[in-house]
Write a protein that holds these residues in place. Structure first.
Motif, PDB file in Angstrom:
ATOM      1  N   GLU A  62     -32.305 -17.379  64.393  1.00  0.00           N
ATOM      2  CA  GLU A  62     -33.599 -16.798  64.783  1.00  0.00           C
ATOM      3  C   GLU A  62     -34.163 -16.006  63.631  1.00  0.00           C
ATOM      4  OE1 GLU A  62     -35.218 -17.372  67.470  1.00  0.00           O
ATOM      5  OE2 GLU A  62     -33.642 -18.306  68.658  1.00  0.00           O
ATOM      6  N   GLN A  63     -35.321 -16.407  63.154  1.00  0.00           N
ATOM      7  CA  GLN A  63     -36.026 -15.664  62.119  1.00  0.00           C
ATOM      8  C   GLN A  63     -37.501 -15.606  62.472  1.00  0.00           C
ATOM      9  OE1 GLN A  63     -35.419 -17.500  58.307  1.00  0.00           O
ATOM     10  NE2 GLN A  63     -33.681 -16.190  57.869  1.00  0.00           N
ATOM     11  N   LEU A  64     -38.114 -14.529  62.093  1.00  0.00           N
ATOM     12  CA  LEU A  64     -39.559 -14.407  62.208  1.00  0.00           C
ATOM     13  C   LEU A  64     -40.114 -14.143  60.822  1.00  0.00           C
ATOM     14  CD1 LEU A  64     -40.067 -12.222  65.403  1.00  0.00           C
ATOM     15  CD2 LEU A  64     -40.362 -14.676  65.166  1.00  0.00           C
ATOM     16  N   ALA A  65     -41.366 -14.444  60.649  1.00  0.00           N
ATOM     17  CA  ALA A  65     -42.032 -14.201  59.374  1.00  0.00           C
ATOM     18  C   ALA A  65     -43.203 -13.268  59.607  1.00  0.00           C
ATOM     19  CB  ALA A  65     -42.528 -15.518  58.782  1.00  0.00           C
ATOM     20  N   ILE A  88     -33.817 -11.842  63.659  1.00  0.00           N
ATOM     21  CA  ILE A  88     -34.012 -11.243  64.972  1.00  0.00           C
ATOM     22  C   ILE A  88     -32.954 -11.809  65.909  1.00  0.00           C
ATOM     23  CG2 ILE A  88     -35.717 -12.926  65.746  1.00  0.00           C
ATOM     24  CD1 ILE A  88     -37.177 -10.354  66.891  1.00  0.00           C
ATOM     25  N   VAL A  89     -32.295 -10.935  66.637  1.00  0.00           N
ATOM     26  CA  VAL A  89     -31.213 -11.359  67.521  1.00  0.00           C
ATOM     27  C   VAL A  89     -31.708 -11.483  68.956  1.00  0.00           C
ATOM     28  CG1 VAL A  89     -28.912 -10.788  68.371  1.00  0.00           C
ATOM     29  CG2 VAL A  89     -29.521 -10.260  66.014  1.00  0.00           C
ATOM     30  N   ASP A  90     -32.374 -10.464  69.426  1.00  0.00           N
ATOM     31  CA  ASP A  90     -32.901 -10.440  70.792  1.00  0.00           C
ATOM     32  C   ASP A  90     -34.326 -10.993  70.766  1.00  0.00           C
ATOM     33  OD1 ASP A  90     -33.928  -9.853  73.297  1.00  0.00           O
ATOM     34  OD2 ASP A  90     -33.569  -7.701  73.165  1.00  0.00           O
ATOM     35  N   VAL A  91     -34.548 -12.133  71.412  1.00  0.00           N
ATOM     36  CA  VAL A  91     -35.855 -12.788  71.342  1.00  0.00           C
ATOM     37  C   VAL A  91     -36.772 -12.436  72.512  1.00  0.00           C
ATOM     38  CG1 VAL A  91     -35.089 -14.697  69.906  1.00  0.00           C
ATOM     39  CG2 VAL A  91     -34.912 -14.899  72.383  1.00  0.00           C
ATOM     40  N   SER A  92     -36.494 -11.312  73.165  1.00  0.00           N
ATOM     41  CA  SER A  92     -37.404 -10.873  74.221  1.00  0.00           C
ATOM     42  C   SER A  92     -38.714 -10.416  73.576  1.00  0.00           C
ATOM     43  CB  SER A  92     -36.788  -9.713  75.016  1.00  0.00           C
ATOM     44  OG  SER A  92     -36.689  -8.553  74.208  1.00  0.00           O
ATOM     45  N   ASN A  95     -38.574  -6.808  72.269  1.00  0.00           N
ATOM     46  CA  ASN A  95     -37.840  -6.627  71.027  1.00  0.00           C
ATOM     47  C   ASN A  95     -38.592  -7.214  69.833  1.00  0.00           C
ATOM     48  OD1 ASN A  95     -35.366  -5.800  69.536  1.00  0.00           O
ATOM     49  ND2 ASN A  95     -35.307  -7.999  69.120  1.00  0.00           N
ATOM     50  N   ILE A  96     -39.205  -8.380  70.026  1.00  0.00           N
ATOM     51  CA  ILE A  96     -39.969  -8.984  68.927  1.00  0.00           C
ATOM     52  C   ILE A  96     -41.116  -8.059  68.520  1.00  0.00           C
ATOM     53  CG2 ILE A  96     -41.502 -10.889  68.302  1.00  0.00           C
ATOM     54  CD1 ILE A  96     -39.657 -12.710  69.981  1.00  0.00           C
ATOM     55  N   ALA A  97     -41.848  -7.524  69.505  1.00  0.00           N
ATOM     56  CA  ALA A  97     -42.952  -6.606  69.211  1.00  0.00           C
ATOM     57  C   ALA A  97     -42.451  -5.362  68.491  1.00  0.00           C
ATOM     58  CB  ALA A  97     -43.678  -6.222  70.502  1.00  0.00           C
ATOM     59  N   ARG A  98     -41.347  -4.778  68.979  1.00  0.00           N
ATOM     60  CA  ARG A  98     -40.785  -3.583  68.358  1.00  0.00           C
ATOM     61  C   ARG A  98     -40.365  -3.871  66.906  1.00  0.00           C
ATOM     62  NH1 ARG A  98     -37.636  -2.113  72.187  1.00  0.00           N
ATOM     63  NH2 ARG A  98     -35.936  -3.505  71.635  1.00  0.00           N
ATOM     64  N   THR A  99     -39.724  -5.013  66.695  1.00  0.00           N
ATOM     65  CA  THR A  99     -39.264  -5.394  65.353  1.00  0.00           C
ATOM     66  C   THR A  99     -40.441  -5.601  64.417  1.00  0.00           C
ATOM     67  OG1 THR A  99     -37.317  -6.435  66.336  1.00  0.00           O
ATOM     68  CG2 THR A  99     -37.844  -7.025  64.064  1.00  0.00           C
TER      69      THR A  99
END
Length: 114
Positions: A62-65, A88-92, A95-99
């Protein structure tokens, strides 16, 4: 670009989602992409399912850009800038927004301008 465009149509005909995105970019005027797809050998386009699968595996689980698209008031053009990939580990969604917010902060990018 007309001849190149016709070659592109042949190479991305019978498209999957990725190839549909390539076609969208070419139709939107991406001449560099059109030239690459139109002029490269069939086995050097890097758009086969096998190649895309290998690239996906290289990217990890899991990676985001972070990419920012903005209007440049000096050149009067829309610009896109890639900043970084992050794991990113937690894909909720929470969590994505926080990250994303944390990563923007670490890059000193003000979310109020996004």
């Amino acid at each position: 670009m007309t001849g190149t465009y016709k070659q592109n149509q042949k190479k991305i005909y019978g498209e999957d989602n990725f190839k549909a995105l390539l076609k969208f970019r070419i139709d939107a005027g991406d001449e560099i992409l059109a030239s690459h797809i139109g002029l490269c050998d069939q086995n050097a386009s890097y758009i086969s399912k096998t190649t895309l699968h290998e690239i996906t595996l290289c990217c990890g689980d899991e990676q985001l850009a972070i990419c920012i698209r903005y209007f440049d008031t000096t050149s009067y053009e829309i610009q896109e800038k890639f900043f970084k990939f992050f794991d990113i580990v937690d894909v909720s969604g929470e969590n994505i927004a926080r990250t994303i917010l944390q990563e923007l902060d670490s890059l000193n990018l003000d979310i109020s301008y996004c």
